[in-house]
Design a protein around this motif. Structure first.
Motif, PDB file in Angstrom:
ATOM      1  N   PRO A   3       0.832  -1.209   0.000  1.00  0.00           N
ATOM      2  CA  PRO A   3       0.000   0.000   0.000  1.00  0.00           C
ATOM      3  C   PRO A   3       0.867   1.260   0.000  1.00  0.00           C
ATOM      4  O   PRO A   3       0.986   1.958   1.001  1.00  0.00           O
ATOM      5  N   VAL A   4       1.529   1.511  -1.140  1.00  0.00           N
ATOM      6  CA  VAL A   4       2.472   2.623  -1.259  1.00  0.00           C
ATOM      7  C   VAL A   4       2.204   3.410  -2.540  1.00  0.00           C
ATOM      8  O   VAL A   4       1.590   2.905  -3.475  1.00  0.00           O
ATOM      9  N   GLN A   5       2.714   4.623  -2.555  1.00  0.00           N
ATOM     10  CA  GLN A   5       2.628   5.459  -3.749  1.00  0.00           C
ATOM     11  C   GLN A   5       3.884   5.341  -4.612  1.00  0.00           C
ATOM     12  O   GLN A   5       3.830   5.564  -5.815  1.00  0.00           O
ATOM     13  N   VAL A   6       5.027   5.035  -3.982  1.00  0.00           N
ATOM     14  CA  VAL A   6       6.292   4.962  -4.716  1.00  0.00           C
ATOM     15  C   VAL A   6       7.111   3.759  -4.269  1.00  0.00           C
ATOM     16  O   VAL A   6       6.979   3.272  -3.141  1.00  0.00           O
ATOM     17  N   SER A   7       7.958   3.304  -5.201  1.00  0.00           N
ATOM     18  CA  SER A   7       8.890   2.224  -4.866  1.00  0.00           C
ATOM     19  C   SER A   7      10.173   2.398  -5.651  1.00  0.00           C
ATOM     20  O   SER A   7      10.213   3.096  -6.672  1.00  0.00           O
ATOM     21  N   VAL A   8      11.205   1.745  -5.157  1.00  0.00           N
ATOM     22  CA  VAL A   8      12.487   1.696  -5.855  1.00  0.00           C
ATOM     23  C   VAL A   8      12.920   0.242  -5.915  1.00  0.00           C
ATOM     24  O   VAL A   8      12.708  -0.517  -4.961  1.00  0.00           O
ATOM     25  N   ALA A   9      13.490  -0.151  -7.058  1.00  0.00           N
ATOM     26  CA  ALA A   9      13.979  -1.514  -7.243  1.00  0.00           C
ATOM     27  C   ALA A   9      15.406  -1.484  -7.765  1.00  0.00           C
ATOM     28  O   ALA A   9      15.770  -0.604  -8.553  1.00  0.00           O
ATOM     29  N   VAL A  10      16.194  -2.460  -7.326  1.00  0.00           N
ATOM     30  CA  VAL A  10      17.566  -2.599  -7.818  1.00  0.00           C
ATOM     31  C   VAL A  10      17.873  -4.065  -8.103  1.00  0.00           C
ATOM     32  O   VAL A  10      17.485  -4.948  -7.347  1.00  0.00           O
ATOM     33  N   THR A  11      18.571  -4.281  -9.213  1.00  0.00           N
ATOM     34  CA  THR A  11      19.046  -5.612  -9.564  1.00  0.00           C
ATOM     35  C   THR A  11      20.370  -5.445 -10.292  1.00  0.00           C
ATOM     36  O   THR A  11      20.462  -4.656 -11.238  1.00  0.00           O
ATOM     37  N   GLY A  12      21.398  -6.116  -9.805  1.00  0.00           N
ATOM     38  CA  GLY A  12      22.710  -5.884 -10.388  1.00  0.00           C
ATOM     39  C   GLY A  12      23.717  -6.961 -10.058  1.00  0.00           C
ATOM     40  O   GLY A  12      23.408  -7.968  -9.433  1.00  0.00           O
ATOM     41  N   VAL A  13      24.956  -6.705 -10.499  1.00  0.00           N
ATOM     42  CA  VAL A  13      26.080  -7.608 -10.283  1.00  0.00           C
ATOM     43  C   VAL A  13      27.057  -6.901  -9.348  1.00  0.00           C
ATOM     44  O   VAL A  13      27.828  -6.035  -9.781  1.00  0.00           O
ATOM     45  N   THR A  21      27.502  -3.509 -12.762  1.00  0.00           N
ATOM     46  CA  THR A  21      26.316  -3.159 -13.535  1.00  0.00           C
ATOM     47  C   THR A  21      25.078  -3.268 -12.648  1.00  0.00           C
ATOM     48  O   THR A  21      24.833  -4.319 -12.063  1.00  0.00           O
ATOM     49  N   VAL A  22      24.314  -2.197 -12.558  1.00  0.00           N
ATOM     50  CA  VAL A  22      23.092  -2.202 -11.746  1.00  0.00           C
ATOM     51  C   VAL A  22      21.970  -1.524 -12.524  1.00  0.00           C
ATOM     52  O   VAL A  22      22.134  -0.422 -13.046  1.00  0.00           O
ATOM     53  N   TRP A  23      20.838  -2.209 -12.578  1.00  0.00           N
ATOM     54  CA  TRP A  23      19.608  -1.630 -13.142  1.00  0.00           C
ATOM     55  C   TRP A  23      18.737  -1.147 -11.999  1.00  0.00           C
ATOM     56  O   TRP A  23      18.555  -1.854 -11.005  1.00  0.00           O
ATOM     57  N   THR A  79      13.420   3.719 -15.500  1.00  0.00           N
ATOM     58  CA  THR A  79      14.558   2.824 -15.247  1.00  0.00           C
ATOM     59  C   THR A  79      15.851   3.503 -15.665  1.00  0.00           C
ATOM     60  O   THR A  79      15.854   4.468 -16.445  1.00  0.00           O
ATOM     61  N   GLU A  80      16.943   2.979 -15.147  1.00  0.00           N
ATOM     62  CA  GLU A  80      18.272   3.478 -15.493  1.00  0.00           C
ATOM     63  C   GLU A  80      19.290   2.388 -15.209  1.00  0.00           C
ATOM     64  O   GLU A  80      19.152   1.651 -14.232  1.00  0.00           O
ATOM     65  N   CYS A  81      20.305   2.307 -16.047  1.00  0.00           N
ATOM     66  CA  CYS A  81      21.420   1.394 -15.819  1.00  0.00           C
ATOM     67  C   CYS A  81      22.654   2.216 -15.488  1.00  0.00           C
ATOM     68  O   CYS A  81      22.955   3.198 -16.166  1.00  0.00           O
ATOM     69  N   VAL A  82      23.354   1.819 -14.421  1.00  0.00           N
ATOM     70  CA  VAL A  82      24.570   2.509 -14.006  1.00  0.00           C
ATOM     71  C   VAL A  82      25.653   1.458 -13.799  1.00  0.00           C
ATOM     72  O   VAL A  82      25.375   0.344 -13.345  1.00  0.00           O
ATOM     73  N   SER A  83      26.880   1.820 -14.137  1.00  0.00           N
ATOM     74  CA  SER A  83      28.031   0.952 -13.902  1.00  0.00           C
ATOM     75  C   SER A  83      28.888   1.593 -12.818  1.00  0.00           C
ATOM     76  O   SER A  83      29.373   2.714 -12.987  1.00  0.00           O
ATOM     77  N   PHE A  84      29.035   0.889 -11.694  1.00  0.00           N
ATOM     78  CA  PHE A  84      29.811   1.399 -10.564  1.00  0.00           C
ATOM     79  C   PHE A  84      31.170   0.712 -10.506  1.00  0.00           C
ATOM     80  O   PHE A  84      31.286  -0.468 -10.845  1.00  0.00           O
ATOM     81  N   ASP A  85      32.165   1.452 -10.054  1.00  0.00           N
ATOM     82  CA  ASP A  85      33.503   0.898  -9.849  1.00  0.00           C
ATOM     83  C   ASP A  85      33.658   0.478  -8.395  1.00  0.00           C
ATOM     84  O   ASP A  85      32.923   0.946  -7.530  1.00  0.00           O
ATOM     85  N   GLY A  86      34.649  -0.381  -8.167  1.00  0.00           N
ATOM     86  CA  GLY A  86      34.979  -0.750  -6.797  1.00  0.00           C
ATOM     87  C   GLY A  86      34.645  -2.194  -6.480  1.00  0.00           C
ATOM     88  O   GLY A  86      34.177  -2.952  -7.331  1.00  0.00           O
ATOM     89  N   ASP A  87      34.902  -2.548  -5.220  1.00  0.00           N
ATOM     90  CA  ASP A  87      34.637  -3.908  -4.763  1.00  0.00           C
ATOM     91  C   ASP A  87      33.156  -4.066  -4.434  1.00  0.00           C
ATOM     92  O   ASP A  87      32.361  -3.132  -4.605  1.00  0.00           O
TER      93      ASP A  87
END
Length: 160
Positions: free
Chosen positions: A94-104, A118-120, A131-139
């Motif tokens: 029962p919400v108005q907004v949500s955020v989702a993440v799926t990545g490596v 890589t994270v969507w 939606t948006e895809c971002v590539s992050f650096d690091g461990d």
């Protein structure tokens, strides 16, 4: 919680509370860290409703209604799955907004098409899903922390 994340949560809390809105999270690679960052703030029950930790493909299907054939066709780390996760979280809470993440997050699991980092992202609002895809650096830890901050900043941006 890093200072910038705490500041993002504070601003998000203000934006949601001002509207009388609630939010939900649908998380894979972050394992609940977005929900954790939100609920670290006292009073978060005024604007944070629930978090879905859907690490497995089966969980994405069972808890969020992501079609198994969509995952099979595009992979869990993809735009269609991030979109379906965000829409599913909004539909199953029962919400108005949500955020989702799926990545490596790494260190393993990456491929040439979807390297580690890589994270969507998916953000569902009354206006629809973006939606948006971002590539992050690091461990692994760096990728996950950057994902949390970007997810919160993206939702805040969509709230104007």
């Amino acid at each position: 919680m890093p200072h910038d994340t705490a500041l993002l949560v504070e601003r998000l809390a203000q934006a949601l509370t001002a509207r009388g809105w609630m939010m939900a999270t649908a998380e894979s690679c972050t394992g609940g860290r977005i929900a954790g960052a939100c609920t670290d703030r006292a009073g978060s029950s005024d604007w944070f409703e629930r978090g879905f930790v859907t690490y497995s493909n089966a969980a994405k299907t069972e808890l969020l209604g992501v079609p198994a054939d969509l995952i099979a066709a595009h992979g869990a780390v993809s735009e269609p799955v991030a979109r379906a996760m965000a829409a599913g979280a909004r539909a199953h809470a029962p919400v108005q907004v949500s955020v989702a993440v799926t990545g490596v997050a790494g260190p393993g699991g990456g491929s040439a098409a979807k390297p580690v980092g890589t994270v969507w992202f998916g953000w569902a609002t009354p206006q629809g899903v973006e939606t948006e895809c971002v590539s992050f650096d690091g461990d692994r830890a760096a990728v996950r922390q950057a994902t949390v901050a970007h997810a919160l900043a993206g939702l805040l941006h969509r709230l104007g």
